[in-house]
Scaffold this motif. Structure first.
Motif, PDB file in Angstrom:
ATOM      1  N   SER A   9       1.021  -1.078   0.044  1.00 45.90           N
ATOM      2  CA  SER A   9      -0.053   0.136   0.010  1.00 45.90           C
ATOM      3  C   SER A   9       0.809   1.251   0.085  1.00 45.90           C
ATOM      4  O   SER A   9       0.333   2.251  -0.244  1.00 45.90           O
ATOM      5  CB  SER A   9      -0.904  -0.116   1.449  1.00 45.90           C
ATOM      6  OG  SER A   9      -0.068   0.085   2.363  1.00 45.90           O
ATOM      7  N   THR A  10       2.167   1.210  -0.056  1.00 45.26           N
ATOM      8  CA  THR A  10       2.924   2.178   0.374  1.00 45.26           C
ATOM      9  C   THR A  10       3.697   2.363  -1.133  1.00 45.26           C
ATOM     10  O   THR A  10       3.431   1.657  -2.190  1.00 45.26           O
ATOM     11  CB  THR A  10       4.131   2.282   1.260  1.00 45.26           C
ATOM     12  OG1 THR A  10       5.170   1.295   0.647  1.00 45.26           O
ATOM     13  CG2 THR A  10       3.675   1.942   2.671  1.00 45.26           C
ATOM     14  N   ARG A  11       4.066   3.800  -1.416  1.00 44.80           N
ATOM     15  CA  ARG A  11       4.841   4.087  -2.786  1.00 44.80           C
ATOM     16  C   ARG A  11       6.125   3.395  -2.958  1.00 44.80           C
ATOM     17  O   ARG A  11       6.786   3.370  -4.110  1.00 44.80           O
ATOM     18  CB  ARG A  11       5.232   5.625  -2.882  1.00 44.80           C
ATOM     19  CG  ARG A  11       6.083   6.054  -1.752  1.00 44.80           C
ATOM     20  CD  ARG A  11       5.939   7.687  -1.656  1.00 44.80           C
ATOM     21  NE  ARG A  11       6.360   8.230  -2.989  1.00 44.80           N
ATOM     22  CZ  ARG A  11       7.440   9.187  -3.043  1.00 44.80           C
ATOM     23  NH1 ARG A  11       8.251   9.402  -1.856  1.00 44.80           N
ATOM     24  NH2 ARG A  11       7.806   9.741  -3.979  1.00 44.80           N
ATOM     25  N   TYR A  12       6.711   2.680  -2.004  1.00 41.96           N
ATOM     26  CA  TYR A  12       8.031   2.025  -1.917  1.00 41.96           C
ATOM     27  C   TYR A  12       8.008   0.586  -2.482  1.00 41.96           C
ATOM     28  O   TYR A  12       6.885   0.026  -2.351  1.00 41.96           O
ATOM     29  CB  TYR A  12       8.768   2.162  -0.629  1.00 41.96           C
ATOM     30  CG  TYR A  12       8.884   3.417   0.024  1.00 41.96           C
ATOM     31  CD1 TYR A  12       9.723   4.445  -0.657  1.00 41.96           C
ATOM     32  CD2 TYR A  12       7.909   4.164   0.956  1.00 41.96           C
ATOM     33  CE1 TYR A  12       9.921   5.690  -0.063  1.00 41.96           C
ATOM     34  CE2 TYR A  12       8.179   5.235   1.348  1.00 41.96           C
ATOM     35  CZ  TYR A  12       8.993   6.296   0.891  1.00 41.96           C
ATOM     36  OH  TYR A  12       9.344   7.510   1.284  1.00 41.96           O
ATOM     37  N   GLY A  13       8.978   0.035  -2.725  1.00 41.42           N
ATOM     38  CA  GLY A  13       9.039  -1.374  -3.187  1.00 41.42           C
ATOM     39  C   GLY A  13      10.562  -1.786  -3.207  1.00 41.42           C
ATOM     40  O   GLY A  13      10.997  -2.264  -4.186  1.00 41.42           O
ATOM     41  N   LEU A  14      11.116  -1.676  -2.110  1.00 40.56           N
ATOM     42  CA  LEU A  14      12.522  -2.144  -1.936  1.00 40.56           C
ATOM     43  C   LEU A  14      12.519  -3.515  -1.434  1.00 40.56           C
ATOM     44  O   LEU A  14      13.150  -4.535  -2.343  1.00 40.56           O
ATOM     45  CB  LEU A  14      13.119  -1.203  -0.790  1.00 40.56           C
ATOM     46  CG  LEU A  14      14.640  -1.306  -1.057  1.00 40.56           C
ATOM     47  CD1 LEU A  14      15.394  -1.233  -2.558  1.00 40.56           C
ATOM     48  CD2 LEU A  14      15.550  -0.319  -0.279  1.00 40.56           C
ATOM     49  N   GLY A  15      12.483  -3.794  -0.351  1.00 37.68           N
ATOM     50  CA  GLY A  15      12.161  -5.383   0.200  1.00 37.68           C
ATOM     51  C   GLY A  15      11.217  -5.694   0.928  1.00 37.68           C
ATOM     52  O   GLY A  15      10.218  -4.891   1.524  1.00 37.68           O
ATOM     53  N   ALA A  16      11.157  -6.948   1.336  1.00 40.38           N
ATOM     54  CA  ALA A  16       9.739  -7.451   2.229  1.00 40.38           C
ATOM     55  C   ALA A  16      10.407  -8.932   2.579  1.00 40.38           C
ATOM     56  O   ALA A  16      11.346  -9.624   1.954  1.00 40.38           O
ATOM     57  CB  ALA A  16       8.714  -7.677   1.465  1.00 40.38           C
ATOM     58  N   SER A  17       9.702  -9.387   3.452  1.00 38.06           N
ATOM     59  CA  SER A  17       9.974 -10.687   4.058  1.00 38.06           C
ATOM     60  C   SER A  17       8.647 -11.371   4.382  1.00 38.06           C
ATOM     61  O   SER A  17       7.732 -10.664   4.699  1.00 38.06           O
ATOM     62  CB  SER A  17      10.868 -10.788   5.248  1.00 38.06           C
ATOM     63  OG  SER A  17      10.367 -10.239   6.249  1.00 38.06           O
ATOM     64  N   SER A  57       5.644 -14.308  -2.304  1.00 30.03           N
ATOM     65  CA  SER A  57       6.949 -13.726  -3.139  1.00 30.03           C
ATOM     66  C   SER A  57       6.602 -13.248  -4.400  1.00 30.03           C
ATOM     67  O   SER A  57       7.031 -11.980  -4.771  1.00 30.03           O
ATOM     68  CB  SER A  57       7.844 -14.778  -3.021  1.00 30.03           C
ATOM     69  OG  SER A  57       8.289 -15.191  -1.831  1.00 30.03           O
ATOM     70  N   SER A  58       5.689 -13.911  -4.945  1.00 25.59           N
ATOM     71  CA  SER A  58       5.170 -13.366  -6.413  1.00 25.59           C
ATOM     72  C   SER A  58       4.283 -12.363  -6.338  1.00 25.59           C
ATOM     73  O   SER A  58       4.368 -11.429  -7.261  1.00 25.59           O
ATOM     74  CB  SER A  58       4.454 -14.576  -6.868  1.00 25.59           C
ATOM     75  OG  SER A  58       3.144 -14.882  -6.382  1.00 25.59           O
ATOM     76  N   GLN A  59       3.476 -11.737  -5.349  1.00 28.17           N
ATOM     77  CA  GLN A  59       2.777 -10.861  -5.315  1.00 28.17           C
ATOM     78  C   GLN A  59       3.015  -9.533  -4.614  1.00 28.17           C
ATOM     79  O   GLN A  59       2.500  -8.359  -4.811  1.00 28.17           O
ATOM     80  CB  GLN A  59       1.362 -11.403  -4.464  1.00 28.17           C
ATOM     81  CG  GLN A  59       0.500 -12.367  -5.312  1.00 28.17           C
ATOM     82  CD  GLN A  59      -0.793 -12.805  -4.709  1.00 28.17           C
ATOM     83  OE1 GLN A  59      -1.095 -12.192  -3.705  1.00 28.17           O
ATOM     84  NE2 GLN A  59      -1.432 -13.432  -5.417  1.00 28.17           N
ATOM     85  N   LEU A  60       4.184  -9.727  -3.685  1.00 28.42           N
ATOM     86  CA  LEU A  60       4.814  -8.559  -3.115  1.00 28.42           C
ATOM     87  C   LEU A  60       5.710  -7.758  -4.022  1.00 28.42           C
ATOM     88  O   LEU A  60       6.434  -8.098  -5.067  1.00 28.42           O
ATOM     89  CB  LEU A  60       5.672  -8.946  -2.132  1.00 28.42           C
ATOM     90  CG  LEU A  60       5.010  -9.629  -0.722  1.00 28.42           C
ATOM     91  CD1 LEU A  60       6.156 -10.213   0.100  1.00 28.42           C
ATOM     92  CD2 LEU A  60       4.411  -8.605   0.072  1.00 28.42           C
ATOM     93  N   ASP A  61       5.344  -6.246  -4.158  1.00 26.39           N
ATOM     94  CA  ASP A  61       5.867  -5.231  -4.692  1.00 26.39           C
ATOM     95  C   ASP A  61       7.346  -5.024  -4.207  1.00 26.39           C
ATOM     96  O   ASP A  61       7.222  -3.713  -3.350  1.00 26.39           O
ATOM     97  CB  ASP A  61       4.881  -4.010  -4.719  1.00 26.39           C
ATOM     98  CG  ASP A  61       3.926  -4.286  -5.521  1.00 26.39           C
ATOM     99  OD1 ASP A  61       3.467  -5.268  -6.201  1.00 26.39           O
ATOM    100  OD2 ASP A  61       2.734  -3.247  -5.375  1.00 26.39           O
ATOM    101  N   ALA A  62       8.170  -5.763  -4.477  1.00 27.03           N
ATOM    102  CA  ALA A  62       9.533  -5.564  -3.718  1.00 27.03           C
ATOM    103  C   ALA A  62      10.583  -5.986  -4.915  1.00 27.03           C
ATOM    104  O   ALA A  62      10.424  -7.062  -5.553  1.00 27.03           O
ATOM    105  CB  ALA A  62       9.753  -6.151  -2.549  1.00 27.03           C
ATOM    106  N   GLY A  63      11.776  -5.478  -4.765  1.00 27.51           N
ATOM    107  CA  GLY A  63      12.799  -5.667  -5.354  1.00 27.51           C
ATOM    108  C   GLY A  63      13.591  -7.102  -4.946  1.00 27.51           C
ATOM    109  O   GLY A  63      14.280  -7.992  -5.466  1.00 27.51           O
TER     110      GLY A  63
END
Length: 474
Positions: A401-409, A422-428
């Protein structure tokens, strides 16, 4: 190491004082370079470029390998200097120095992988594609992980045959300069690596606006990254941008809650929360939120805050006064407005030994409204919001929901859940049952407002090489 032992870099002219954020003491001074210093550095790099480009990539890689060997031998001294200027605890500083050596060794190992192509084409004769250096490259380094990110930005262009001009952060230039000296001692020819010290508004802006650069790499906040991109774009200079993040950690109901709580605390409060890919939001399944939050608070309460040079310290100060003051204002404003519930921390630690330093307590908050500034901006400090989710779909929606998309776990025992998230998260980059660590072997970068381009891995050579096609007909 005493501060007097490392107060070694002084020159005539205007100077920038490098201050220990734990004590307020002066660690050293560096020149306040600007447009003229950047121009001189670029000229010197251009003069060294041709000779460096003629060397075999493996030979260039060997110099990095020798540099890594020297760095490892000097780990303790380099870590003490890094702690003094940046503030992180000594064990974290040692890890960063070793991480720098890891990156140099990795690019030494893949230095022979740069290849052109040969294509026999019946209608045209023989086609071959040469890979050539793009020319002098620029790199602008942040203060949070100055040594590791220096290695990320330096190794690919050097192995590809480019000279590099580096602008370190004005609050953390000393260890970077020391490592630049080590690389010259390892065999890097004079002029190939130029380090220009100064503020972002002077030296950084001048480097970003240099028209002759073959490539520019920047790590920093999103707003500054946009300005850097615009300045470079006016001259047609391509850029790699690693910008801000608001990394989400999703804790599923089947996760190992003890491991996830330890991962969240380590991933948020490492480097006093001053890491681009730090855990900046924990999104936990509602059925286990109360239990998980209790574990978080217990672990956060056990973190010893203090001068990073002292034994047993788990979290040092923030690096600079604007960073600490900004965190304090954000948290105070949210609590004053009745937003959220403060579970622990939320202020400056008590005690006379904290008065001169830029300390802030490990802080955990919950029940924040969706539009809270603590959820929608990059909070670059030791503040961890906890958010409840009713399902995996709900957790992914919140994470994206944020403008960012760097990492996630994502933390779960179910491999299908892990792969779906993993396939649905907006993260590099997406971690499963871990967070924060990034090996040099894999690409790293963001999407959305978190940047463009990738660093690390063998693909990091691509921005620093241009293709030249030659068609031969006999």
């Amino acid at each position: 190491m005493r501060e007097d032992d490392i107060r070694s870099i002084t020159t005539s002219g205007e100077q920038i004082r490098v201050v220990n954020p734990a004590t307020g003491g002066v660690v050293g001074e560096v020149p306040a370079g600007g447009k003229a210093a950047v121009a001189a550095a670029v000229d010197a790099a251009e003069a060294a470029q041709a000779g460096w480009a003629k060397r075999d990539p493996r030979e260039r890689g060997k110099i990095l390998g020798e540099g890594a060997r020297i760095i490892r031998a000097q780990t303790d001294a380099l870590a003490a200097l890094l702690t003094a200027e940046q503030g992180k605890p000594l064990h974290e500083a040692r890890n960063e120095i070793q991480g720098c050596a890891n990156v140099l060794e990795y690019y030494h190992s893949v230095s022979g992988s740069i290849r052109g192509e040969c294509l026999p084409l019946s209608s045209y004769g023989l086609a071959y594609v040469l890979k050539e250096p793009v020319g002098v490259c620029g790199a602008i380094i942040p203060w949070n992980m100055p040594v590791l990110i220096f290695a990320w930005k330096l190794c690919p262009p050097l192995v590809a045959g480019n000279a590099v001009v580096v602008k370190p952060a004005s609050s953390t230039p000393l260890t970077t300069m020391r490592i630049a000296d080590i690389l010259e001692a390892a065999g890097l020819p004079a002029g190939v690596l130029q380090v220009v010290t100064g503020t972002g508004a002077s030296a950084g802006a001048a480097l970003a606006a240099t028209p002759s650069l073959g490539h520019l790499s920047f790590t920093g906040d999103t707003k500054t990254g946009e300005e850097v991109s615009q300045a470079a774009g006016r001259n047609g200079v391509p850029v790699t941008l690693e910008l801000g993040g608001s990394d989400a950690m999703i804790v599923c109901r089947d996760a190992d809650l003890h491991a996830a709580a330890a991962g969240a605390v380590a991933g948020r409060f490492y480097n006093c929360g001053q890491t681009c890919t730090a855990v900046k939001r924990v999104i936990v399944d509602a059925s286990v939120k109360e239990q998980f939050t209790r574990m978080l608070c217990e672990k956060a309460a056990g973190i010893a805050v203090g001068d990073g040079s002292r034994p047993g310290v788990g979290m040092g100060p923030l690096n600079n006064a604007p960073a600490r003051d900004g965190i304090r204002r954000m948290v105070d404003a949210c609590l004053s407005a009745g937003e959220g519930t403060l579970l622990c921390g939320g202020g400056i630690p008590d005690g006379a030994h904290y008065e001169k330093g830029l300390f802030y307590e490990p802080t955990i908050v919950s029940d924040l409204p969706d539009d809270s500034v603590l959820l929608n901006t990059e909070v670059f400090g030791p503040v961890l919001p906890v958010i409840s989710a009713e399902s995996l779909d709900d957790a992914i929606r919140i994470a994206n929901s944020t403008r960012y998309g760097l990492g996630a776990s994502v933390w779960t025992h179910d491999i299908k859940t892990a792969m779906l998230a993993s396939s649905q998260l907006d993260a590099g980059i997406v971690w499963v049952n871990q967070h924060l660590r990034i090996p040099p072997d894999v690409p790293f970068g963001g999407m959305k407002a978190s940047g463009t381009g990738r660093e690390n891995g063998s693909g990091a050579f691509d921005p620093y090489l241009r293709s030249k096609t030659v068609l031969v007909r006999s």
